[in-house]
Design a protein around this motif. Structure first.
Motif, short mmCIF file in Angstrom:
data_model
loop_
_atom_site.label_atom_id
_atom_site.label_comp_id
_atom_site.label_asym_id
_atom_site.label_seq_id
_atom_site.Cartn_x
_atom_site.Cartn_y
_atom_site.Cartn_z
N VAL A 267 0.72 -1.32 -0.07
CA VAL A 267 -0.01 -0.01 0.00
C VAL A 267 0.95 1.25 -0.03
CG1 VAL A 267 -1.69 1.30 1.15
CG2 VAL A 267 -1.90 -1.19 1.13
N GLY A 268 1.97 1.12 0.58
CA GLY A 268 2.90 2.42 0.74
C GLY A 268 2.86 3.11 1.86
N VAL A 269 1.47 3.10 2.71
CA VAL A 269 1.42 3.75 3.90
C VAL A 269 0.80 2.86 4.76
CG1 VAL A 269 1.48 6.17 2.92
CG2 VAL A 269 -0.81 4.81 3.13
N THR A 270 0.80 3.19 6.03
CA THR A 270 0.06 2.47 7.14
C THR A 270 -0.82 3.33 8.28
OG1 THR A 270 0.39 0.89 8.96
CG2 THR A 270 2.40 2.17 8.51
N ALA A 271 -1.81 2.83 8.58
CA ALA A 271 -2.48 3.45 9.64
C ALA A 271 -2.43 2.82 10.73
CB ALA A 271 -3.71 3.90 9.18
N ILE A 272 -1.29 1.89 11.17
CA ILE A 272 -1.39 1.27 12.44
C ILE A 272 -1.06 2.21 13.52
CG2 ILE A 272 1.15 0.60 12.39
CD1 ILE A 272 0.34 -2.20 12.92
N ASP A 273 -0.69 3.21 13.41
CA ASP A 273 -0.13 4.28 14.60
C ASP A 273 -1.31 4.74 15.28
OD1 ASP A 273 0.86 6.05 16.42
OD2 ASP A 273 1.84 7.36 14.84
N LYS A 274 -2.08 4.03 16.09
CA LYS A 274 -3.05 4.15 16.96
C LYS A 274 -2.77 4.90 18.27
CE LYS A 274 -5.75 1.98 13.70
NZ LYS A 274 -6.54 2.69 12.45
N ARG A 275 -3.80 5.95 18.76
CA ARG A 275 -3.07 6.33 19.98
C ARG A 275 -4.55 6.85 20.89
NH1 ARG A 275 2.09 10.09 18.96
NH2 ARG A 275 3.10 8.59 17.22
N PRO A 276 -4.71 6.80 22.05
CA PRO A 276 -5.80 7.16 22.80
C PRO A 276 -6.24 8.58 22.57
CG PRO A 276 -4.16 5.88 24.32
CD PRO A 276 -3.50 6.39 23.17
N VAL A 277 -7.71 8.65 22.61
CA VAL A 277 -8.15 9.84 22.51
C VAL A 277 -9.25 10.04 23.68
CG1 VAL A 277 -8.11 9.95 19.91
CG2 VAL A 277 -9.93 8.82 21.19
N ASP A 278 -9.35 11.29 23.95
CA ASP A 278 -10.02 11.95 25.06
C ASP A 278 -11.59 11.84 24.74
OD1 ASP A 278 -8.12 12.00 26.78
OD2 ASP A 278 -7.72 14.17 26.41
N GLY A 279 -12.50 11.72 25.45
CA GLY A 279 -13.93 11.96 25.27
C GLY A 279 -14.59 10.93 24.44
N ARG A 280 -15.86 10.88 24.18
CA ARG A 280 -16.50 9.81 23.64
C ARG A 280 -16.46 9.89 22.11
NH1 ARG A 280 -18.70 7.27 27.25
NH2 ARG A 280 -20.25 6.23 25.95
N VAL A 281 -16.43 8.63 21.36
CA VAL A 281 -16.19 8.42 20.12
C VAL A 281 -17.15 7.64 19.38
CG1 VAL A 281 -14.50 7.45 18.32
CG2 VAL A 281 -13.38 8.32 20.59
N ARG A 282 -17.78 7.99 18.50
CA ARG A 282 -18.92 7.17 17.55
C ARG A 282 -18.32 6.11 16.89
NH1 ARG A 282 -24.52 7.28 17.60
NH2 ARG A 282 -25.13 6.37 15.49
N ALA A 283 -18.90 5.17 17.04
CA ALA A 283 -18.74 3.67 16.35
C ALA A 283 -19.84 3.72 15.48
CB ALA A 283 -18.62 2.68 17.25
N GLY A 284 -19.39 3.40 14.20
CA GLY A 284 -20.33 3.08 13.28
C GLY A 284 -19.98 2.06 12.42
N ARG A 285 -20.58 1.76 11.19
CA ARG A 285 -20.74 0.49 10.24
C ARG A 285 -19.04 0.30 10.12
NH1 ARG A 285 -22.91 -0.76 4.31
NH2 ARG A 285 -22.19 -2.94 4.49
N PHE A 286 -18.20 1.32 9.63
CA PHE A 286 -17.09 1.13 9.27
C PHE A 286 -15.82 1.35 10.41
CE2 PHE A 286 -19.47 1.38 5.18
CZ PHE A 286 -19.05 0.16 4.72
N GLY A 287 -16.26 1.54 11.57
CA GLY A 287 -15.48 1.67 12.67
C GLY A 287 -15.69 3.13 13.28
N LEU A 288 -14.53 3.52 14.09
CA LEU A 288 -14.52 4.76 14.86
C LEU A 288 -14.65 5.87 14.09
CD1 LEU A 288 -12.22 3.87 17.77
CD2 LEU A 288 -14.59 3.37 17.52
#
Length: 221
Positions: free
Chosen positions: A20-41
């Motif tokens: 793919v050439g890039v990666t989105a594996i760099d996930k980090r904690p976020v504050d507050g509430r997050v919406r979860a929908g059909r394709f994720g956060l």
């Protein structure tokens, strides 16, 4: 009582030598509430959508208990999001969850779909520990992908309540261990695949595309 220690989403995209050439594996904690929908956060992304993401792999959960195992094995802190997970749980055996099991988290309902298969990008994320993909596979602490059955909001501190378990008894780790055992696991994998198919026929769960392919292969070997 199981709960969420952290909700994580992509911090930034990084160059990656994979296809793919890039990666989105760099996930980090976020504050507050997050919406979860059909394709994720909301505001999260997957760069390699052929192998990650989509409705069947919308959210990835990993247990704090398994993270502590790896912290000791690797000699480093395994912070929430380091493994690319969206949810870091506590008090819940994520890898031991049944395929098709449903969790209520905040106002969202999530359904366990399949194990995480480690890849070279995952190894590079950790600095390429020796034999990482094999070690992660053999440890069978895979975490679980989930689909979003009911959209809603979730956040750190929310309880994780198991609201439904199918009757087939096939766990994420049980399937992953048998699938990766090679020829010695063919009979067990076929047995588990048959149980999953029967459960799907009884409308207890809907197999992900990946699990549909693998169960078919297991039953026809």
């Amino acid at each position: 009582m199981a709960d969420l220690l952290a909700v994580c989403r992509v911090h930034e995209l990084h160059p990656d030598p994979g296809t793919v050439g890039v990666t989105a594996i760099d996930k980090r904690p976020v504050d507050g509430r997050v919406r979860a929908g059909r394709f994720g956060l909301y505001a999260d992304v997957q760069a390699d959508r052929a192998n990650h993401g989509g409705a069947d792999q919308a959210v990835y959960a990993y247990a704090e208990e398994d993270a502590r195992y790896w912290a000791e094995a690797l000699g480093r802190e395994v912070t929430p999001g380091l493994f690319g997970e969206n949810l870091r749980t506590r008090g819940l055996d994520v890898s031991g969850a049944l395929i098709g099991e449903r969790w209520r988290v905040g106002t969202a309902v999530l359904e366990v779909t399949q194990p995480r298969t480690p890849c070279a990008t995952f190894a590079r994320r950790l600095g390429s520990p020796e034999r990482w993909v094999r070690r992660f596979t053999e440890a069978n602490r895979t975490g679980a992908y989930l689909r979003v059955v009911e959209a809603g909001e979730l956040g750190a501190g929310d309880a994780v309540e198991v609201v439904r378990r199918p009757s087939h008894g096939v766990s994420v780790a049980g399937w992953f261990g048998a699938w990766n055992a090679g020829p010695s696991g063919f009979a067990e994998t076929a047995r588990l695949a048959t149980a999953l198919r029967r459960s799907a026929d009884d409308d207890e769960l809907r197999l992900s595309e990946d699990m549909d392919t693998r169960t078919t292969k297991a039953m026809n070997r």
